[in-house]
Design a protein around this motif. Structure first.
Motif, short mmCIF file in Angstrom:
data_model
loop_
_atom_site.label_atom_id
_atom_site.label_comp_id
_atom_site.label_asym_id
_atom_site.label_seq_id
_atom_site.Cartn_x
_atom_site.Cartn_y
_atom_site.Cartn_z
N ASN A 108 65.10 65.84 7.43
CA ASN A 108 66.06 66.93 7.68
C ASN A 108 66.05 67.42 9.13
O ASN A 108 66.82 68.29 9.48
N ASP A 109 65.15 66.88 9.96
CA ASP A 109 65.06 67.29 11.36
C ASP A 109 66.09 66.50 12.17
O ASP A 109 66.04 65.27 12.21
N PRO A 110 67.03 67.16 12.84
CA PRO A 110 68.06 66.44 13.61
C PRO A 110 67.49 65.64 14.77
O PRO A 110 68.16 64.75 15.30
N ASN A 111 66.26 65.93 15.21
CA ASN A 111 65.65 65.18 16.30
C ASN A 111 65.06 63.84 15.85
O ASN A 111 64.68 63.02 16.68
N THR A 112 64.96 63.64 14.55
CA THR A 112 64.39 62.40 14.03
C THR A 112 65.42 61.28 14.07
O THR A 112 66.49 61.38 13.48
N LEU A 113 65.07 60.20 14.78
CA LEU A 113 65.94 59.03 14.85
C LEU A 113 65.49 57.94 13.88
O LEU A 113 66.29 57.11 13.46
N TRP A 114 64.19 57.94 13.55
CA TRP A 114 63.64 57.00 12.56
C TRP A 114 62.29 57.53 12.12
O TRP A 114 61.57 58.17 12.88
N PHE A 115 61.93 57.28 10.86
CA PHE A 115 60.59 57.58 10.39
C PHE A 115 60.20 56.57 9.33
O PHE A 115 61.05 55.99 8.65
N GLY A 116 58.90 56.33 9.22
CA GLY A 116 58.39 55.37 8.24
C GLY A 116 56.90 55.57 8.08
O GLY A 116 56.30 56.46 8.66
N GLU A 117 56.30 54.70 7.27
CA GLU A 117 54.87 54.81 7.01
C GLU A 117 54.25 53.43 6.90
O GLU A 117 54.94 52.43 6.70
N TYR A 133 54.86 57.50 10.76
CA TYR A 133 55.40 57.37 12.10
C TYR A 133 56.79 58.01 12.18
O TYR A 133 57.55 57.96 11.22
N ARG A 134 57.09 58.55 13.37
CA ARG A 134 58.39 59.19 13.58
C ARG A 134 58.83 58.94 15.02
O ARG A 134 58.02 59.02 15.95
N VAL A 135 60.10 58.63 15.21
CA VAL A 135 60.66 58.39 16.54
C VAL A 135 61.69 59.47 16.85
O VAL A 135 62.60 59.71 16.05
N THR A 136 61.51 60.15 18.00
CA THR A 136 62.52 61.07 18.51
C THR A 136 63.07 60.46 19.81
O THR A 136 62.71 59.34 20.17
N ARG A 137 63.93 61.18 20.50
CA ARG A 137 64.59 60.58 21.66
C ARG A 137 63.62 60.27 22.80
O ARG A 137 63.87 59.36 23.59
N ASP A 138 62.51 60.99 22.89
CA ASP A 138 61.60 60.76 24.02
C ASP A 138 60.17 60.44 23.63
O ASP A 138 59.34 60.19 24.50
N ARG A 139 59.85 60.42 22.31
CA ARG A 139 58.46 60.21 21.91
C ARG A 139 58.34 59.45 20.59
O ARG A 139 59.27 59.45 19.79
N VAL A 140 57.16 58.85 20.40
CA VAL A 140 56.76 58.31 19.10
C VAL A 140 55.64 59.20 18.58
O VAL A 140 54.63 59.42 19.28
N TRP A 141 55.80 59.72 17.37
CA TRP A 141 54.82 60.62 16.77
C TRP A 141 54.05 59.87 15.69
O TRP A 141 54.64 59.11 14.92
N ILE A 142 52.75 60.10 15.63
CA ILE A 142 51.89 59.40 14.68
C ILE A 142 51.01 60.42 13.97
O ILE A 142 50.33 61.22 14.61
N GLU A 143 51.04 60.38 12.64
CA GLU A 143 50.13 61.19 11.83
C GLU A 143 49.27 60.23 11.03
O GLU A 143 49.78 59.33 10.36
N ASP A 224 64.96 47.55 17.71
CA ASP A 224 66.33 47.78 18.17
C ASP A 224 66.58 49.26 18.46
O ASP A 224 67.36 49.61 19.34
N ILE A 225 65.93 50.13 17.70
CA ILE A 225 66.07 51.58 17.92
C ILE A 225 65.29 52.00 19.16
O ILE A 225 65.77 52.78 19.99
N LEU A 226 64.07 51.48 19.31
CA LEU A 226 63.20 51.92 20.39
C LEU A 226 63.60 51.39 21.77
O LEU A 226 63.47 52.10 22.77
N SER A 227 64.08 50.16 21.84
CA SER A 227 64.32 49.51 23.14
C SER A 227 65.22 50.33 24.06
O SER A 227 64.86 50.61 25.22
N PRO A 228 66.42 50.76 23.63
CA PRO A 228 67.26 51.56 24.55
C PRO A 228 66.65 52.92 24.86
O PRO A 228 66.84 53.45 25.97
#
Length: 305
Positions: A108-117, A133-143, A224-228
């Motif tokens: 539900n977070d608009p900053n999330t471009l992709w998430f997975g586990e 794992y979660r991808v936003t426009r400028d970072r990769v987040w890891i829990e 494909d999501i991360l490269s650009p």
């Protein structure tokens, strides 16, 4: 009076209760497993014809309790093991609920471009994921972690290359490892043990200069999501660093933007100005904006080397 034997429990609480021949005992049996259930008062004695055959033998691994005996250590050990399994099941359910709630927040977070586990061994064995794992426009987040959680993030501008690794068994399930190769190993945390309960890294581990999103679904789609995003973040970082250089050395503006050669240099600035420029240059290096090589090059220019 009925002879001593296992008879139907006169209270109806258990399947059988042992009749000693003169009184009802505290020994009871249910489905072949004997336990103790003391009586508050003696029920009426049974009729002789009410006798039942002996209870069936106990299940494998269970020990029958003879009249007047005690629960064996094997039975007590089994009870403790059953309690431990029940507690583990409750804990696993609690972790799964927490992860489900976290996934919903990310979705539900608009900053999330992709998430997975991670779909690795911990997921298949315990039903919960060891890392999300979660991808936003400028970072990769890891829990990571099961009972405790460690959260870290990697700026996309620090990623210089990206790769996918797939074993044969992963290809059949369309999962794989996405490997982020970093400019500097210090941007990556020490590796976490696969079955870490707390999510804390092994103190003896060392940073590898890589961040691995392990066992994720559709790894090539994630690339494909991360490269650009990585390309954009690195470009912005380059522009930012150039701006910082020009702030430290205004005379570099012409060279940086292809302008005509500058006028002959003016007389050397006072010594105090040179010291101030060196101080600012050192601050940029300490803040991670300049590398050691860039710092050395600019320092040489200031000192006229």
């Amino acid at each position: 009076m009925a002879e001593a034997s296992w008879l139907a429990d006169p209270l109806g609480v258990h399947e059988l209760r042992y009749w000693t021949g003169t009184a009802w005992s505290e020994h009871v049996s249910d489905h072949g497993v004997t336990t103790i259930d003391p009586l508050d008062a003696q029920p009426p004695p049974p009729a002789p014809a009410a006798a039942f055959p002996p209870p069936p033998p106990p299940a494998y691994g269970a020990s029958a309790v003879p009249p007047g005996g005690k629960v064996s250590w094997k039975d007590r050990l089994k009870q403790v093991a059953d309690q431990g399994k029940a507690m583990a099941e409750q804990g696993k359910q609690k972790v799964a609920e927490q992860q489900s709630k976290r996934t919903e927040q990310w979705a539900n977070d608009p900053n999330t471009l992709w998430f997975g586990e991670s779909k690795g061994a911990a997921t298949s064995v315990m039903g919960v994921s060891k890392a999300r794992y979660r991808v936003t426009r400028d970072r990769v987040w890891i829990e990571s972690g099961l009972l405790g959680t460690k959260t870290e993030n990697v700026p996309l501008w620090s990623v210089k290359d990206i790769d996918v690794r797939q074993a044969l068994w992963q290809r059949d399930k369309d999962i794989g490892d996405v490997v982020l190769i970093l400019d500097d190993a210090s941007y990556a945390a020490a590796p976490t043990e696969m079955f870490s309960m707390t999510g804390m890294a092994d103190p003896s581990g060392t940073a590898s200069g890589q961040v691995v999103l392990d066992n994720i679904e559709d790894p090539y789609g994630v690339v494909d999501i991360l490269s650009p995003l990585i390309s954009e973040a690195r470009h912005k970082k380059t522009v930012e660093r150039q701006s910082q250089y020009l702030h430290v050395n205004p005379g570099m503006a012409g060279a940086a933007f292809g302008a005509p050669p500058a006028a002959p240099p003016r007389p050397a600035a006072p010594q105090t100005d040179m010291v101030e420029q060196l101080r600012k240059l050192g601050e940029l290096r300490d803040a991670g904006i300049l590398t050691e090589e860039e710092f050395a090059a600019q320092k040489a220019k200031i000192l006229g080397a």
